[in-house]
Motif scaffolding. Sequence first.
Motif, PDB file in Angstrom:
ATOM      1  N   LYS A   6     137.461 -51.045 -49.725  1.00 17.31           N
ATOM      2  CA  LYS A   6     136.917 -50.872 -48.638  1.00 17.31           C
ATOM      3  C   LYS A   6     136.960 -53.069 -48.242  1.00 17.31           C
ATOM      4  O   LYS A   6     136.542 -53.761 -47.355  1.00 17.31           O
ATOM      5  CB  LYS A   6     135.336 -51.082 -48.114  1.00 17.31           C
ATOM      6  CG  LYS A   6     135.111 -49.803 -47.697  1.00 17.31           C
ATOM      7  CD  LYS A   6     134.352 -49.673 -47.769  1.00 17.31           C
ATOM      8  CE  LYS A   6     132.892 -48.108 -47.211  1.00 17.31           C
ATOM      9  NZ  LYS A   6     131.457 -48.181 -47.085  1.00 17.31           N
ATOM     10  N   GLY A   7     138.151 -53.139 -48.727  1.00 18.76           N
ATOM     11  CA  GLY A   7     139.227 -54.563 -48.380  1.00 18.76           C
ATOM     12  C   GLY A   7     137.897 -55.334 -50.047  1.00 18.76           C
ATOM     13  O   GLY A   7     137.120 -54.725 -50.667  1.00 18.76           O
ATOM     14  N   ARG A   9     135.535 -58.055 -51.847  1.00 17.56           N
ATOM     15  CA  ARG A   9     134.204 -57.875 -52.321  1.00 17.56           C
ATOM     16  C   ARG A   9     133.494 -59.022 -51.631  1.00 17.56           C
ATOM     17  O   ARG A   9     134.176 -60.740 -51.658  1.00 17.56           O
ATOM     18  CB  ARG A   9     134.067 -58.276 -53.582  1.00 17.56           C
ATOM     19  CG  ARG A   9     134.446 -56.210 -54.647  1.00 17.56           C
ATOM     20  CD  ARG A   9     133.752 -55.387 -53.735  1.00 17.56           C
ATOM     21  NE  ARG A   9     134.420 -53.876 -54.559  1.00 17.56           N
ATOM     22  CZ  ARG A   9     133.844 -53.283 -53.894  1.00 17.56           C
ATOM     23  NH1 ARG A   9     132.852 -53.057 -53.016  1.00 17.56           N
ATOM     24  NH2 ARG A   9     134.301 -51.602 -54.505  1.00 17.56           N
ATOM     25  N   LEU A  10     132.635 -58.905 -51.017  1.00 18.37           N
ATOM     26  CA  LEU A  10     131.627 -59.986 -50.937  1.00 18.37           C
ATOM     27  C   LEU A  10     131.630 -61.166 -52.044  1.00 18.37           C
ATOM     28  O   LEU A  10     131.162 -62.658 -51.481  1.00 18.37           O
ATOM     29  CB  LEU A  10     130.622 -60.245 -49.807  1.00 18.37           C
ATOM     30  CG  LEU A  10     130.687 -58.944 -48.492  1.00 18.37           C
ATOM     31  CD1 LEU A  10     129.698 -58.747 -47.778  1.00 18.37           C
ATOM     32  CD2 LEU A  10     132.007 -60.026 -47.757  1.00 18.37           C
ATOM     33  N   GLU A  17     127.313 -57.718 -55.187  1.00 22.44           N
ATOM     34  CA  GLU A  17     127.593 -57.355 -53.619  1.00 22.44           C
ATOM     35  C   GLU A  17     126.800 -56.153 -53.396  1.00 22.44           C
ATOM     36  O   GLU A  17     125.921 -56.516 -52.536  1.00 22.44           O
ATOM     37  CB  GLU A  17     129.108 -56.558 -53.362  1.00 22.44           C
ATOM     38  CG  GLU A  17     128.749 -56.152 -51.673  1.00 22.44           C
ATOM     39  CD  GLU A  17     129.873 -55.592 -51.312  1.00 22.44           C
ATOM     40  OE1 GLU A  17     129.953 -55.093 -50.231  1.00 22.44           O
ATOM     41  OE2 GLU A  17     131.420 -56.094 -51.961  1.00 22.44           O
ATOM     42  N   THR A  37     126.520 -64.674 -42.729  1.00 24.22           N
ATOM     43  CA  THR A  37     127.931 -64.512 -42.381  1.00 24.22           C
ATOM     44  C   THR A  37     128.377 -63.360 -41.821  1.00 24.22           C
ATOM     45  O   THR A  37     127.849 -62.534 -41.677  1.00 24.22           O
ATOM     46  CB  THR A  37     128.241 -65.083 -43.731  1.00 24.22           C
ATOM     47  OG1 THR A  37     128.885 -63.930 -44.252  1.00 24.22           O
ATOM     48  CG2 THR A  37     128.313 -66.367 -44.205  1.00 24.22           C
ATOM     49  N   LEU A  38     129.251 -63.155 -40.947  1.00 21.22           N
ATOM     50  CA  LEU A  38     129.828 -62.030 -40.089  1.00 21.22           C
ATOM     51  C   LEU A  38     130.299 -61.110 -41.143  1.00 21.22           C
ATOM     52  O   LEU A  38     129.960 -60.073 -41.046  1.00 21.22           O
ATOM     53  CB  LEU A  38     130.607 -62.367 -39.418  1.00 21.22           C
ATOM     54  CG  LEU A  38     130.459 -61.299 -38.103  1.00 21.22           C
ATOM     55  CD1 LEU A  38     130.148 -60.802 -37.244  1.00 21.22           C
ATOM     56  CD2 LEU A  38     131.818 -61.868 -37.358  1.00 21.22           C
ATOM     57  N   PRO A  39     130.607 -61.265 -41.817  1.00 19.81           N
ATOM     58  CA  PRO A  39     131.243 -60.375 -42.426  1.00 19.81           C
ATOM     59  C   PRO A  39     130.278 -59.675 -43.834  1.00 19.81           C
ATOM     60  O   PRO A  39     130.281 -58.464 -43.492  1.00 19.81           O
ATOM     61  CB  PRO A  39     132.152 -60.975 -44.217  1.00 19.81           C
ATOM     62  CG  PRO A  39     132.402 -62.068 -42.810  1.00 19.81           C
ATOM     63  CD  PRO A  39     131.525 -62.492 -42.118  1.00 19.81           C
ATOM     64  N   LYS A  40     128.930 -60.813 -43.871  1.00 18.84           N
ATOM     65  CA  LYS A  40     127.801 -59.669 -44.405  1.00 18.84           C
ATOM     66  C   LYS A  40     127.201 -59.093 -44.170  1.00 18.84           C
ATOM     67  O   LYS A  40     126.859 -58.026 -44.128  1.00 18.84           O
ATOM     68  CB  LYS A  40     127.526 -60.766 -45.189  1.00 18.84           C
ATOM     69  CG  LYS A  40     127.587 -61.377 -46.419  1.00 18.84           C
ATOM     70  CD  LYS A  40     127.114 -63.451 -47.211  1.00 18.84           C
ATOM     71  CE  LYS A  40     127.167 -63.648 -48.708  1.00 18.84           C
ATOM     72  NZ  LYS A  40     126.365 -64.714 -48.468  1.00 18.84           N
ATOM     73  N   LYS A  42     128.341 -57.332 -41.160  1.00 20.52           N
ATOM     74  CA  LYS A  42     128.586 -56.311 -40.925  1.00 20.52           C
ATOM     75  C   LYS A  42     129.182 -55.387 -41.803  1.00 20.52           C
ATOM     76  O   LYS A  42     129.137 -53.741 -41.987  1.00 20.52           O
ATOM     77  CB  LYS A  42     130.754 -56.581 -40.247  1.00 20.52           C
ATOM     78  CG  LYS A  42     130.844 -57.116 -39.317  1.00 20.52           C
ATOM     79  CD  LYS A  42     132.632 -57.263 -38.883  1.00 20.52           C
ATOM     80  CE  LYS A  42     132.787 -57.762 -37.403  1.00 20.52           C
ATOM     81  NZ  LYS A  42     134.086 -58.251 -36.949  1.00 20.52           N
ATOM     82  N   ARG A  43     129.025 -55.808 -43.419  1.00 19.46           N
ATOM     83  CA  ARG A  43     128.868 -54.865 -44.481  1.00 19.46           C
ATOM     84  C   ARG A  43     127.283 -54.766 -44.687  1.00 19.46           C
ATOM     85  O   ARG A  43     126.965 -53.082 -45.246  1.00 19.46           O
ATOM     86  CB  ARG A  43     129.404 -56.010 -46.084  1.00 19.46           C
ATOM     87  CG  ARG A  43     130.825 -56.324 -45.827  1.00 19.46           C
ATOM     88  CD  ARG A  43     131.585 -54.651 -46.028  1.00 19.46           C
ATOM     89  NE  ARG A  43     131.711 -53.909 -47.266  1.00 19.46           N
ATOM     90  CZ  ARG A  43     132.169 -53.954 -48.140  1.00 19.46           C
ATOM     91  NH1 ARG A  43     133.120 -54.840 -48.371  1.00 19.46           N
ATOM     92  NH2 ARG A  43     132.216 -53.592 -49.300  1.00 19.46           N
ATOM     93  N   LYS A  99     126.933 -62.421 -32.564  1.00 16.97           N
ATOM     94  CA  LYS A  99     127.657 -63.450 -33.161  1.00 16.97           C
ATOM     95  C   LYS A  99     126.867 -65.343 -32.591  1.00 16.97           C
ATOM     96  O   LYS A  99     126.581 -65.199 -31.658  1.00 16.97           O
ATOM     97  CB  LYS A  99     129.061 -63.705 -32.595  1.00 16.97           C
ATOM     98  CG  LYS A  99     129.939 -62.261 -33.252  1.00 16.97           C
ATOM     99  CD  LYS A  99     131.082 -62.860 -33.063  1.00 16.97           C
ATOM    100  CE  LYS A  99     131.824 -61.001 -33.794  1.00 16.97           C
ATOM    101  NZ  LYS A  99     132.952 -61.240 -33.343  1.00 16.97           N
TER     102      LYS A  99
END
Length: 180
Positions: A6-7, A9-10, A17, A37-40, A42-43, A99
């Motif tokens: 999945k890309g 890691r955070l 994670e 944050t936006l990536p967190k 989304k996960r 956002k």
Amino acid sequence: MPTPKKGPRLASSPAHERLMLANMATSLFQNGQITTTLPKAKRLRPLAERLITFAKRGDLHSRRRVMRVIRNKSVVHILFTQIAEQMEQREGGYTRIVKIAPRVGDNAPAAIIELVTEPVAKKAVVKEAEAATKVAEEEAPAVETEAAEAAEAPVEETAAAEAEAPAEEAAEAEKAEKAE
């Protein structure tokens, strides 16, 4: 070592994670919304929605699966009693990501992830379908009486009508061939 599917890691490791997402899910269920944050965000969304789906089931196995992720028993109790009750009519989409302006310190894209608590509104399509069902129920007795009358008609007339139909189709096909 296999690469993550999945890309990136955070955090530094998969275990870190998982713990970070578990803590964010706990805070989300405690407070109703969190800023991250936006990536967190989304996960976190799929994890939180899966946990709410387990809570909607409400059985012991689901409670134990949620307890694997959320270690705080009071938060699990809130999830199974209050949040699951609010989400009962909702088929999915239990969370919303909004956002916001970038974070001041490092200019990271920030977002608010929150639980959707508004009641589910019936769509206009459902109302139209209900109206069509009512109309169909009213017309059903009329159709049944017509079907009964047609069943009483002599069988010879229907057989003659069926025999004429293929002859007419053949004539139309010949006309179409001549026109080409």
